[in-house]
Design an enzyme around this catalytic site. Structure first.
Site, mmCIF file in Angstrom:
data_model
loop_
_atom_site.group_PDB
_atom_site.id
_atom_site.type_symbol
_atom_site.label_atom_id
_atom_site.label_comp_id
_atom_site.label_asym_id
_atom_site.label_seq_id
_atom_site.Cartn_x
_atom_site.Cartn_y
_atom_site.Cartn_z
ATOM 1 N N GLU A 191 12.804 17.814 -25.605
ATOM 2 C CA GLU A 191 11.994 18.489 -24.665
ATOM 3 C C GLU A 191 12.411 19.871 -24.313
ATOM 4 O OE1 GLU A 191 8.965 17.212 -23.588
ATOM 5 O OE2 GLU A 191 9.082 15.298 -24.255
ATOM 6 N N ARG A 240 0.811 -1.164 -0.175
ATOM 7 C CA ARG A 240 0.048 0.023 -0.023
ATOM 8 C C ARG A 240 0.732 1.363 -0.204
ATOM 9 N NH1 ARG A 240 -3.071 -3.236 3.121
ATOM 10 N NH2 ARG A 240 -4.920 -4.212 2.286
ATOM 11 N N ARG A 273 -1.041 22.012 -16.533
ATOM 12 C CA ARG A 273 0.025 21.056 -16.959
ATOM 13 C C ARG A 273 0.096 20.885 -18.477
ATOM 14 N NH1 ARG A 273 1.619 16.571 -12.339
ATOM 15 N NH2 ARG A 273 3.183 15.644 -13.677
ATOM 16 N N HIS A 288 10.845 9.773 -29.237
ATOM 17 C CA HIS A 288 10.052 10.915 -28.718
ATOM 18 C C HIS A 288 10.457 12.180 -28.888
ATOM 19 C CE1 HIS A 288 6.716 12.574 -26.257
ATOM 20 N NE2 HIS A 288 7.919 12.768 -25.743
ATOM 21 N N ASN A 339 2.754 19.803 -22.409
ATOM 22 C CA ASN A 339 2.214 19.116 -23.540
ATOM 23 C C ASN A 339 2.593 19.840 -24.838
ATOM 24 O OD1 ASN A 339 1.788 16.477 -23.499
ATOM 25 N ND2 ASN A 339 -0.568 16.936 -22.613
HETATM 26 ZN ZN ZN Z 1 7.451 14.461 -24.101
#
Ligand code: ZN
Ligand code: ADP
Length: 360
Positions: free
Chosen positions: A191, A127, A243, A267, A247
């Site tokens: 990125e 948990r 957020r 990516h 993107n």
């Molecule tokens: Zn990304």
């Protein structure tokens, strides 16, 4: 008695319920000290993949053992295809077999896949136990290690099972980049450019001025992480739409990756192209004037400025039409109005489709 050491954190991600230190260390030897400083040094399971274990995992385990820390290792195969329930089960089994308990710690040593799955294992075993991120790829250093999104892919799609679960600290060590293949550096640079365009003019200008010299990784990584942390602090669980700024470039990038069947384009390369494509959109919709600068920077960094051959605009349009974020024919995006400044827009999907059909 446990000794405590002071450890210099570079900055902190300040969430409402937790402060997460980001420690930027020159060598990975300092990681053991960081564990001790944060009182996490009882028993550690290092989750990694076979290649990273050979280069860094064994050495890391040795340096921890030398400090009296009980260490075991769990390996999952490299690559996105192993971010699945089977690999998760492997980690659970290692947790139990190694005698981990609720006071133990998982250390995620690797790229995005290891970080996501190890974090999810930590969130769910017994948990929930504590975990730390040790990103070894540029992409994970500047992006996936911060934000607390962890999970696995299901056969029905990527990242479908997961939670928000924050690490105890993030250990960023630029030394790992010395062995990172050039292709993986590029993967992270997509990125990095994204952060520059959308929220950090100083980073963008630094990249422009230094594209041909040795990069100051510490500076680059810290700027990206601070940019990401600032967003995550305001919208930790992605409930406020903020957020979405992270993107930027990804609406197009995800469609391209899908159209290319996740082959032949990394990516980071897809993000680079997405950044460029969405800059064109910003030109039309919010007066952005620096698309040429963005194109030149991508080219100088060795990133692509036109899509890979074999992927047709038609396939990309088709993929974008299936984007789950489309609401009433529109898609919500942040677009740059100038370098380092972004505005929120609801863009008709038809507008994006028309742009895809045009050349870069
Ligand atoms: Zn990304
Ligand atoms: P991701 O999970 O983001 O796909 P991986 O952890 O699989 O990233 O890393 C991508 C590739 O780079 C893999 O082949 C991995 O073994 C290798 N790799 C990752 N970090 C390093 C590093 N610091 N040095 C050398 N190779 C690395």
């Amino acid at each position: 008695m446990t000794k405590t050491f002071a450890i210099k954190k570079t900055f902190t991600v300040n969430l409402a319920h937790k402060k997460i230190p980001v420690v930027m260390g020159k060598s990975f030897g300092k990681f053991a000290r960081a564990l001790e400083a944060f009182a996490l040094s009882e028993k550690v399971l290092v989750v990694t993949n076979p290649a990273i274990r050979k280069i860094y995992g064994d050495g890391l385990a040795k340096s921890l053992r030398a400090k009296g820390i009980a260490v075991s290792l769990a390996e999952i195969p490299a690559g996105e295809k192993s971010k699945n329930l089977r690999a998760l089960e492997t980690i659970y089994s290692r947790c139990v077999a190694s005698g981990l308990d609720r006071g133990s710690v998982i250390a995620a040593l690797g790229g995005g896949v290891v970080g996501d799955i190890a974090g999810f294992a930590a969130a769910t075993i017994y948990r929930g136990i504590r975990y730390v991120q040790i990103p070894t790829t540029l992409l994970a250093m500047v992006d996936s290690s911060v934000g607390g999104k962890v999970g696995v892919d299901l056969k029905e799609g990527k990242n479908l099972a997961g939670v928000f679960y924050q690490p105890e600290f993030i250990y960023v060590c630029e030394e790992f980049l010395k062995t990172l293949p050039a292709q993986e550096i590029k993967n992270g640079l997509g990125e990095v450019v994204k952060y520059g365009v959308i929220s950090d003019k100083r980073l963008f200008e630094y990249l422009e001025n230094s594209a041909n010299s040795r990069p100051k990784w510490r500076f680059i990584i810290e700027r990206c992480l601070r940019a990401k942390a600032a967003v995550v602090e305001k919208d930790e669980r992605e409930t406020k739409g903020l957020r979405e700024i992270l993107n930027f470039g990804h609406t197009y990038a995800h469609a391209l990756e899908k159209a290319a069947a996740y082959k032949n384009v990394s990516h980071g390369e897809a993000v680079a192209l997405g950044v460029l494509k969405e800059c064109f959109l910003a030109e039309r919709l919010c007066g952005f004037k620096d698309t040429d600068r963005v194109r030149n920077l991508l080219a100088a960094l060795g990133l692509p400025t036109s899509p890979p051959s074999g992927v047709t605009s038609r396939a990309i349009v088709q993929a974008i039409s299936a984007d789950k974020k489309i609401r009433s024919g529109r898609i919500s995006l942040f677009l740059p109005s100038s370098i380092g400044r972004a505005v929120f827009m609801k863009v008709p999907i038809e507008e994006i489709k028309a742009l895809i059909a045009e050349s870069f």
